[in-house]
Design a protein around this motif. Structure first.
Motif, PDB file in Angstrom:
ATOM      1  N   LYS A   1     102.362-108.831   5.307  1.00  0.00           N
ATOM      2  CA  LYS A   1     102.952-107.725   4.343  1.00  0.00           C
ATOM      3  C   LYS A   1     102.570-106.446   4.825  1.00  0.00           C
ATOM      4  O   LYS A   1     101.465-106.176   5.391  1.00  0.00           O
ATOM      5  CB  LYS A   1     102.381-108.146   3.154  1.00  0.00           C
ATOM      6  N   VAL A   2     103.662-105.473   4.695  1.00  0.00           N
ATOM      7  CA  VAL A   2     103.211-104.089   5.105  1.00  0.00           C
ATOM      8  C   VAL A   2     103.070-103.273   3.862  1.00  0.00           C
ATOM      9  O   VAL A   2     103.900-103.175   2.880  1.00  0.00           O
ATOM     10  CB  VAL A   2     104.349-103.663   5.932  1.00  0.00           C
ATOM     11  N   THR A   3     101.854-102.425   3.710  1.00  0.00           N
ATOM     12  CA  THR A   3     101.732-101.556   2.676  1.00  0.00           C
ATOM     13  C   THR A   3     101.739-100.163   2.974  1.00  0.00           C
ATOM     14  O   THR A   3     101.451 -99.795   4.124  1.00  0.00           O
ATOM     15  CB  THR A   3     100.300-101.774   2.010  1.00  0.00           C
ATOM     16  N   ASP A   4     102.245 -99.180   2.171  1.00  0.00           N
ATOM     17  CA  ASP A   4     102.300 -98.113   2.557  1.00  0.00           C
ATOM     18  C   ASP A   4     101.090 -97.175   2.473  1.00  0.00           C
ATOM     19  O   ASP A   4     100.729 -97.035   1.277  1.00  0.00           O
ATOM     20  CB  ASP A   4     103.403 -97.450   1.532  1.00  0.00           C
ATOM     21  N   ILE A   5     100.498 -96.964   3.637  1.00  0.00           N
ATOM     22  CA  ILE A   5      99.145 -96.304   3.657  1.00  0.00           C
ATOM     23  C   ILE A   5      99.136 -95.039   2.818  1.00  0.00           C
ATOM     24  O   ILE A   5      98.283 -94.895   2.087  1.00  0.00           O
ATOM     25  CB  ILE A   5      98.644 -96.209   4.932  1.00  0.00           C
TER      26      ILE A   5
END
Length: 382
Positions: A153-157
């Motif tokens: 999963k990719v989270t918007d840092i």
């Protein structure tokens, strides 16, 4: 220093470009526990290796340089680095974490430090509304893995960093999967960056290490004091091994990523595979977001089989690929998260995340791609 064109040079030469005293190209291993003094109150700056060692100090400066940080602290493992960050909190504090993350991180928060009333909530951080809904008056930090382990999963840092700044929270990002070569969380607003140096930084499956990098001097000093006081320090020899590994980090990652993309495409078209989790696939949910905050995709991926009965066959019969835990080395490894890396996560959570009997994780190495794909064809089919 943030321009990627400098990265390769700093990785190869390190912070000091070798030993400036003797001219040694390879930074020396200061294999000593203690250092002599010329007299009372007359120190060389080094007193005891649990406090400071020249080889470890060179490594810390190099890692900080690569992450665009002001300082880094080296630990004896990645888990030790995470533990030091938890020591920043006190009784009753609350931390929000990505729900899909390394099982050891889950165990630390949900079991070990729960006994000390450091409370935690695990949410899908890819949706910032979940984070906002989990905030309490006692929340002190948000802990992310992006891409996450094992479903990528990719989270918007940057988006999470804004929430942290608004609510006076620490943002901690585990950057193990992409390394500073592909992603720099401090530049995106993170306060602390964690690495299991055992993985890509070392790169050869022969050393344990961990790092915390920061831009805030007070945080660096607090963490350094925790490291010195609790004693989970990195030895001089292990520091040298990581320094050596970092010299080829960019070469290894680029080659491994090239292999990973081809393997992901092969698996994506395989009739026995239901789904591939890899941020380098253009139709993967986190592909565009990852491209916006990172310069690469890494070389770790997971895939779900249609028939779980294939799992024992694959794990027992691979020949080029090795059935072993860990990731980030030059050798390609295959792992079964359900009973290995994520064994301590409760069953209902594993099922919700898709970490079940059908899921396998690949850490793609730098072997010949033809050998790797032929190995997979033989055990999975086409």
């Amino acid at each position: 220093m943030s321009n990627k064109k400098y990265f390769e040079t700093y990785a190869v030469r390190g912070a000091s470009c070798g030993d400036n005293v003797t001219g040694s190209i390879s930074y020396p291993i200061y294999q000593t526990a203690t250092f002599k003094h010329a007299g009372l109150n007359n120190s060389t700056g080094y007193d005891y290796s649990r406090v400071k060692n020249p080889t470890t100090e060179e490594l810390e400066k190099t890692v900080a340089l690569l992450e665009n940080g002001k300082g880094a602290i080296a630990f004896s493992s990645g888990v030790a680095a995470i533990t030091a960050c938890i020591y920043l909190f006190k009784f009753g504090d609350h931390v929000i974490l990505s729900d899909d993350l390394y099982g050891g991180s889950f165990r630390l928060f949900n079991q070990t430090f729960k006994n000390f009333e450091v409370n935690s909530t695990f949410v899908d951080t890819t949706d910032t509304n979940n984070i906002l809904n989990a905030l309490t008056k006692k929340t002190r930090a948000i802990f992310l893995e992006t891409p996450s382990n094992p479903t990528m999963k990719v989270t918007d840092i940057s988006a999470v960093a804004k929430i942290c700044k608004k609510n006076n929270l620490l943002l901690i990002v585990d950057n193990t999967f992409l390394t500073p070569y592909y992603q720099k969380p401090l530049d995106l607003g993170a306060d602390l960056v964690i690495h299991s140096g055992t993985k890509y930084l070392g790169g050869h499956n022969d050393v344990l290490s961990g790092f915390v990098v920061a831009n805030d001097e007070s945080l660096i000093e607090r963490l350094r004091n925790i490291n010195m006081s609790t004693g989970a320090v990195l030895s001089a020899f292990d520091s040298w091994l990581i320094l050596r590994g970092i010299k080829t980090l960019h070469i290894r990652l680029d080659r491994a990523q090239e292999n990973a993309i081809k393997i992901a495409q092969f698996l994506n078209n395989n009739t026995n595979v239901e789904k591939v989790y890899y941020v380098g696939l253009e139709d993967f949910e986190g592909y565009e977001l990852n491209k916006s905050q990172a310069t690469g995709f890494g070389s770790t991926l997971s895939f779900r089989l249609k028939d779980k009965n294939l799992v024992p066959k694959i794990l027992e019969e691979v020949k080029v690929i090795t059935f072993a835990e860990s990731l980030g080395g030059v050798e390609t490894l295959i792992t079964y998260p359900y009973t290995q890396t994520h064994a301590d996560i409760p069953e209902q959570i594993k099922q919700r995340l898709g970490i079940d009997e059908y899921l396998l994780r690949l850490s793609v190495g730098v072997e010949n791609i033809y050998d790797l794909i032929e190995d997979l064809k033989r055990v999975i089919g086409v």
